[in-house]
Design a protein around this motif. Structure first.
Motif, PDB file in Angstrom:
ATOM      1  N   CYS A   1       0.859  -1.184   0.000  1.00  0.00           N
ATOM      2  CA  CYS A   1       0.000   0.000   0.000  1.00  0.00           C
ATOM      3  C   CYS A   1       0.897   1.235   0.000  1.00  0.00           C
ATOM      4  O   CYS A   1       2.123   1.150   0.038  1.00  0.00           O
ATOM      5  N   PHE A   2       0.271   2.394  -0.019  1.00  0.00           N
ATOM      6  CA  PHE A   2       0.979   3.676  -0.095  1.00  0.00           C
ATOM      7  C   PHE A   2       2.030   3.801   1.009  1.00  0.00           C
ATOM      8  O   PHE A   2       3.199   4.092   0.742  1.00  0.00           O
ATOM      9  N   MET A   3       1.632   3.595   2.247  1.00  0.00           N
ATOM     10  CA  MET A   3       2.556   3.807   3.356  1.00  0.00           C
ATOM     11  C   MET A   3       3.583   2.696   3.481  1.00  0.00           C
ATOM     12  O   MET A   3       4.679   2.924   4.005  1.00  0.00           O
TER      13      MET A   3
ATOM     14  N   TYR B   1       9.524   1.596   2.906  1.00  0.00           N
ATOM     15  CA  TYR B   1      10.653   1.043   2.141  1.00  0.00           C
ATOM     16  C   TYR B   1      11.579   2.155   1.656  1.00  0.00           C
ATOM     17  O   TYR B   1      12.796   2.094   1.825  1.00  0.00           O
ATOM     18  N   LEU B   2      10.993   3.195   1.070  1.00  0.00           N
ATOM     19  CA  LEU B   2      11.804   4.293   0.539  1.00  0.00           C
ATOM     20  C   LEU B   2      12.547   5.033   1.651  1.00  0.00           C
ATOM     21  O   LEU B   2      13.624   5.586   1.421  1.00  0.00           O
ATOM     22  N   ALA B   3      11.961   5.047   2.850  1.00  0.00           N
ATOM     23  CA  ALA B   3      12.587   5.736   3.970  1.00  0.00           C
ATOM     24  C   ALA B   3      13.655   4.880   4.648  1.00  0.00           C
ATOM     25  O   ALA B   3      14.326   5.356   5.574  1.00  0.00           O
ATOM     26  N   GLY B   4      13.797   3.645   4.213  1.00  0.00           N
ATOM     27  CA  GLY B   4      14.791   2.768   4.824  1.00  0.00           C
ATOM     28  C   GLY B   4      14.355   2.211   6.164  1.00  0.00           C
ATOM     29  O   GLY B   4      15.185   1.785   6.968  1.00  0.00           O
ATOM     30  N   GLU B   5      13.059   2.187   6.402  1.00  0.00           N
ATOM     31  CA  GLU B   5      12.529   1.657   7.653  1.00  0.00           C
ATOM     32  C   GLU B   5      12.086   0.203   7.468  1.00  0.00           C
ATOM     33  O   GLU B   5      11.931  -0.261   6.333  1.00  0.00           O
ATOM     34  N   PRO B   6      11.856  -0.504   8.565  1.00  0.00           N
ATOM     35  CA  PRO B   6      11.255  -1.834   8.455  1.00  0.00           C
ATOM     36  C   PRO B   6       9.911  -1.745   7.740  1.00  0.00           C
ATOM     37  O   PRO B   6       9.182  -0.759   7.877  1.00  0.00           O
ATOM     38  N   TRP B   7       9.564  -2.777   6.993  1.00  0.00           N
ATOM     39  CA  TRP B   7       8.333  -2.812   6.213  1.00  0.00           C
ATOM     40  C   TRP B   7       7.122  -2.654   7.121  1.00  0.00           C
ATOM     41  O   TRP B   7       6.881  -3.447   8.026  1.00  0.00           O
ATOM     42  N   SER B   8       6.344  -1.593   6.912  1.00  0.00           N
ATOM     43  CA  SER B   8       5.200  -1.317   7.780  1.00  0.00           C
ATOM     44  C   SER B   8       4.297  -0.298   7.120  1.00  0.00           C
ATOM     45  O   SER B   8       4.753   0.544   6.340  1.00  0.00           O
ATOM     46  N   ASP B   9       2.998  -0.366   7.446  1.00  0.00           N
ATOM     47  CA  ASP B   9       2.100   0.682   6.961  1.00  0.00           C
ATOM     48  C   ASP B   9       1.929   1.794   7.999  1.00  0.00           C
ATOM     49  O   ASP B   9       1.140   2.708   7.819  1.00  0.00           O
ATOM     50  N   HIS B  10       2.707   1.706   9.099  1.00  0.00           N
ATOM     51  CA  HIS B  10       2.725   2.750  10.120  1.00  0.00           C
ATOM     52  C   HIS B  10       4.166   3.200  10.369  1.00  0.00           C
ATOM     53  O   HIS B  10       4.667   3.150  11.488  1.00  0.00           O
ATOM     54  N   PRO B  11       4.875   3.646   9.341  1.00  0.00           N
ATOM     55  CA  PRO B  11       6.285   4.015   9.536  1.00  0.00           C
ATOM     56  C   PRO B  11       6.433   5.306  10.334  1.00  0.00           C
ATOM     57  O   PRO B  11       5.520   6.141  10.378  1.00  0.00           O
TER      58      PRO B  11
ATOM     59  N   PRO C   1       6.945   9.766  -2.161  1.00  0.00           N
ATOM     60  CA  PRO C   1       8.128  10.425  -1.586  1.00  0.00           C
ATOM     61  C   PRO C   1       7.801  11.697  -0.812  1.00  0.00           C
ATOM     62  O   PRO C   1       8.551  12.079   0.093  1.00  0.00           O
ATOM     63  N   SER C   2       6.695  12.349  -1.160  1.00  0.00           N
ATOM     64  CA  SER C   2       6.385  13.635  -0.531  1.00  0.00           C
ATOM     65  C   SER C   2       5.946  13.502   0.926  1.00  0.00           C
ATOM     66  O   SER C   2       5.940  14.500   1.656  1.00  0.00           O
ATOM     67  N   VAL C   3       5.563  12.302   1.368  1.00  0.00           N
ATOM     68  CA  VAL C   3       5.159  12.146   2.769  1.00  0.00           C
ATOM     69  C   VAL C   3       6.324  11.739   3.655  1.00  0.00           C
ATOM     70  O   VAL C   3       6.214  11.761   4.887  1.00  0.00           O
ATOM     71  N   ILE C   4       7.444  11.345   3.051  1.00  0.00           N
ATOM     72  CA  ILE C   4       8.598  10.894   3.831  1.00  0.00           C
ATOM     73  C   ILE C   4       9.273  12.092   4.490  1.00  0.00           C
ATOM     74  O   ILE C   4       9.600  13.084   3.832  1.00  0.00           O
ATOM     75  N   GLY C   5       9.444  12.009   5.778  1.00  0.00           N
ATOM     76  CA  GLY C   5      10.048  13.113   6.526  1.00  0.00           C
ATOM     77  C   GLY C   5       9.058  14.151   7.004  1.00  0.00           C
ATOM     78  O   GLY C   5       9.438  15.098   7.689  1.00  0.00           O
ATOM     79  N   LEU C   6       7.779  13.976   6.667  1.00  0.00           N
ATOM     80  CA  LEU C   6       6.763  14.921   7.128  1.00  0.00           C
ATOM     81  C   LEU C   6       6.295  14.490   8.522  1.00  0.00           C
ATOM     82  O   LEU C   6       5.326  13.739   8.667  1.00  0.00           O
ATOM     83  N   THR C   7       6.991  14.981   9.535  1.00  0.00           N
ATOM     84  CA  THR C   7       6.666  14.630  10.921  1.00  0.00           C
ATOM     85  C   THR C   7       6.577  15.888  11.777  1.00  0.00           C
ATOM     86  O   THR C   7       7.252  16.002  12.812  1.00  0.00           O
ATOM     87  N   PRO C   8       5.775  16.879  11.371  1.00  0.00           N
ATOM     88  CA  PRO C   8       5.677  18.104  12.164  1.00  0.00           C
ATOM     89  C   PRO C   8       5.092  17.809  13.539  1.00  0.00           C
ATOM     90  O   PRO C   8       4.227  16.941  13.690  1.00  0.00           O
ATOM     91  N   GLU C   9       5.563  18.543  14.543  1.00  0.00           N
ATOM     92  CA  GLU C   9       5.110  18.342  15.916  1.00  0.00           C
ATOM     93  C   GLU C   9       4.220  19.467  16.412  1.00  0.00           C
ATOM     94  O   GLU C   9       3.717  19.407  17.533  1.00  0.00           O
TER      95      GLU C   9
END
Length: 221
Positions: free
Chosen positions: A24-26, A31-41, A72-80
């Motif tokens: 799925c999308f996430m 995968y692109l972010a280099g994280e373990p395979w998950s839909d909740h990265p 790719p546009s959602v990777i790194g989008l972690t505003p607090e």
């Protein structure tokens, strides 16, 4: 599945155990972010990730491939910033409220008004102050808005868990409502909803730290 296969993703509904079972999308984002395979990265804000999962699952098979370039546009989008949750929720509801079923309009109007109260409190405005975009969409569904205002006025006072409960449920209701609405272009509307959520999230990212050039450093001295 090799790296070339993942570079040209073919999205499908639901959660997948590994890339060979689909993605799925996430999951592709993880995968692109280099994280373990998950839909909740961890690379994406939880609410935005929820929007992406819902849009992925509610978009038709024919329209889902259009979502892939957005990954790719959602990777790194972690505003607090605390504004993120009510604002992203508002953007999703604004896209959905005019076209979803009446039952969903009542639910979404309540969620929008509650979110607007959170925003007003954060901004130091009167709690009944509603931002223009939300006010416009509420005025487009007067019956639902009248009921929602009455409901929220009677609601028990307290601090509802908006970020963890109300917002994710409202987002899912908005996305599902669009997918089931009697409109000719639900996939287009879902795409627009996701892009609006992404753009809103970007607005609340902290500004990058500017490293002074050598010349600037000399001038400061």
């Amino acid at each position: 599945m090799n790296n070339f296969d993942l570079a040209v993703p073919v999205l499908s509904r639901g959660k997948h155990r590994n890339p060979r079972k689909g993605a799925c999308f996430m999951e592709f984002a993880s995968y692109l972010a280099g994280e373990p395979w998950s839909d909740h990265p961890a690379c994406t804000h939880p609410l935005l990730a929820g929007v992406a999962r819902d849009v992925n699952d509610c978009t038709t098979d024919a329209g889902r491939s259009r979502l892939a370039p957005l990954i790719p546009s959602v990777i790194g989008l972690t505003p607090e910033d605390p504004h993120v949750v009510p604002r992203v929720t508002a953007r999703c509801i604004q896209q959905a409220l005019p076209v979803v079923s009446q039952e969903r309009q009542y639910i979404l109007a309540v969620a929008l008004l509650v979110g607007e109260k959170h925003l007003a409190a954060l901004d130091g405005r009167p709690l009944d102050d509603v931002e223009p975009d939300s006010l416009a969409v509420l005025e487009s569904v007067p019956s639902a808005t009248k009921w929602a205002r009455s409901f929220t006025a009677r609601a028990r006072r307290g601090t509802p868990d908006f970020a963890r409960r109300t917002a994710p449920r409202a987002v899912s209701c908005a996305v599902e409502g669009i997918s089931q609405a009697c409109v000719p272009n639900p996939d287009e509307r879902l795409y627009n909803l996701l892009t609006a959520a992404i753009e809103e999230s970007k607005l609340w990212m902290p500004a990058p730290v500017q490293t002074p050039t050598r010349q600037e450093a000399v001038e400061v001295r």
